[in-house]
Every structure is written in C-alpha cells, then in structure tokens.
Design a protein around this motif. Structure first.
Motif, PDB file in Angstrom:
ATOM      1  N   TRP A 249      34.070 -18.164  20.373  1.00  0.00           N
ATOM      2  CA  TRP A 249      32.406 -18.516  20.391  1.00  0.00           C
ATOM      3  C   TRP A 249      32.269 -18.934  21.715  1.00  0.00           C
ATOM      4  CZ3 TRP A 249      28.690 -17.128  17.534  1.00  0.00           C
ATOM      5  CH2 TRP A 249      27.429 -17.703  17.853  1.00  0.00           C
TER       6      TRP A 249
ATOM      7  N   SER B 275      33.169 -18.574  10.002  1.00  0.00           N
ATOM      8  CA  SER B 275      33.067 -19.044  11.466  1.00  0.00           C
ATOM      9  C   SER B 275      32.006 -19.902  11.754  1.00  0.00           C
ATOM     10  CB  SER B 275      33.269 -17.829  12.430  1.00  0.00           C
ATOM     11  OG  SER B 275      32.109 -16.911  12.166  1.00  0.00           O
TER      12      SER B 275
ATOM     13  N   THR C 290      30.102 -11.887  17.694  1.00  0.00           N
ATOM     14  CA  THR C 290      29.217 -12.363  16.648  1.00  0.00           C
ATOM     15  C   THR C 290      30.070 -13.288  15.736  1.00  0.00           C
ATOM     16  OG1 THR C 290      29.405 -10.564  15.380  1.00  0.00           O
ATOM     17  CG2 THR C 290      27.730 -10.580  17.224  1.00  0.00           C
ATOM     18  N   HIS C 291      29.171 -14.093  14.942  1.00  0.00           N
ATOM     19  CA  HIS C 291      30.127 -14.796  13.767  1.00  0.00           C
ATOM     20  C   HIS C 291      30.783 -13.605  12.679  1.00  0.00           C
ATOM     21  CE1 HIS C 291      26.993 -17.972  14.557  1.00  0.00           C
ATOM     22  NE2 HIS C 291      27.966 -18.585  14.787  1.00  0.00           N
TER      23      HIS C 291
ATOM     24  N   LEU D  19      32.174 -23.661  13.380  1.00  0.00           N
ATOM     25  CA  LEU D  19      31.533 -23.987  14.542  1.00  0.00           C
ATOM     26  C   LEU D  19      30.346 -25.065  14.222  1.00  0.00           C
ATOM     27  CD1 LEU D  19      31.328 -20.235  15.872  1.00  0.00           C
ATOM     28  CD2 LEU D  19      32.495 -22.190  16.846  1.00  0.00           C
TER      29      LEU D  19
ATOM     30  N   HIS E 206      27.237 -20.192  22.803  1.00  0.00           N
ATOM     31  CA  HIS E 206      27.640 -18.916  22.703  1.00  0.00           C
ATOM     32  C   HIS E 206      27.921 -18.226  23.939  1.00  0.00           C
ATOM     33  CE1 HIS E 206      27.334 -14.710  20.835  1.00  0.00           C
ATOM     34  NE2 HIS E 206      28.639 -14.976  20.590  1.00  0.00           N
TER      35      HIS E 206
ATOM     36  N   LYS F 182      24.189 -22.007  18.812  1.00  0.00           N
ATOM     37  CA  LYS F 182      23.819 -20.822  19.420  1.00  0.00           C
ATOM     38  C   LYS F 182      24.011 -21.131  20.992  1.00  0.00           C
ATOM     39  CE  LYS F 182      18.950 -21.087  18.917  1.00  0.00           C
ATOM     40  NZ  LYS F 182      17.663 -20.361  18.319  1.00  0.00           N
TER      41      LYS F 182
END
Length: 103
Positions: A29, A56, A35-36, A60, A70, A67
C-alpha cells in the motif's frame, strides 16, 4: 507531508492474517500502486472477484492507512520512509514504524 492516521476500531481482518501478511499488505500500500483487490489477490492469495479488496482494506484501515497513504513512499526505500515518518516526532505512527522496521 505525512497524512494523519484514521484508525478503525474493527480488527477482524487484521486479526485473521499473519504478521508477515500484514507487513506485506502495508508495504504494498505504501510503496506501490497496487489496488486493494490486487493486494488481496497477490499477497493474501484470495480471489479478488470474491474478496473485492475488503480484506486488505480492513487491515490497512485498522492501522489507519487510508487512501492518502496509497503509494506515498513509492520512490523511497523502506529505510528512507521510516526516517521520514520518524522525523515527524509523532508517536501515533509507532505501529507503522514497527512494521517498516521489520521489513
């Protein structure tokens, strides 16, 4: 600038995976553009069509990584990222630093 953590109190997904799996989810991440759903598939070995990235995401979010985090350290080494976080002097990042220091 490092975003503030937004921790979730829901630990179900965090609790069911191993420490190593959680570390790899965090690493993906923070350091990649996965992406998830991709993290669920490649790291947690789940069918992303079924998991839809929820596993995930749960890990997180429990740690407070939303986000805004990320790919935040995409162009850094783990050591550089840890140093950057430490430089904030903010103890709320202690769990993230612990994970990074174990990578």
């Amino acid at each position: 600038m490092i975003p503030k953590l937004k921790r979730s109190s829901r630990s179900r997904e965090y609790d069911i995976y191993t420490e190593e799996q959680r570390r790899q989810v965090v690493k993906a991440w923070l350091f990649t553009d996965m992406t998830h759903r991709q993290i669920d598939n490649k790291i947690l070995k789940l069918e992303s069509i079924d998991s839809r990235g929820w596993q995930s995401m749960g890990i997180l979010h429990y740690l407070g990584l939303t986000k805004e985090f990320h790919g935040l350290f995409k162009d850094m080494s783990v050591k550089e990222a840890a140093k950057e976080i430490e430089s904030t002097g903010n103890s709320e990042y202690k769990d993230i630093l612990k994970i990074l220091n174990m990578l």
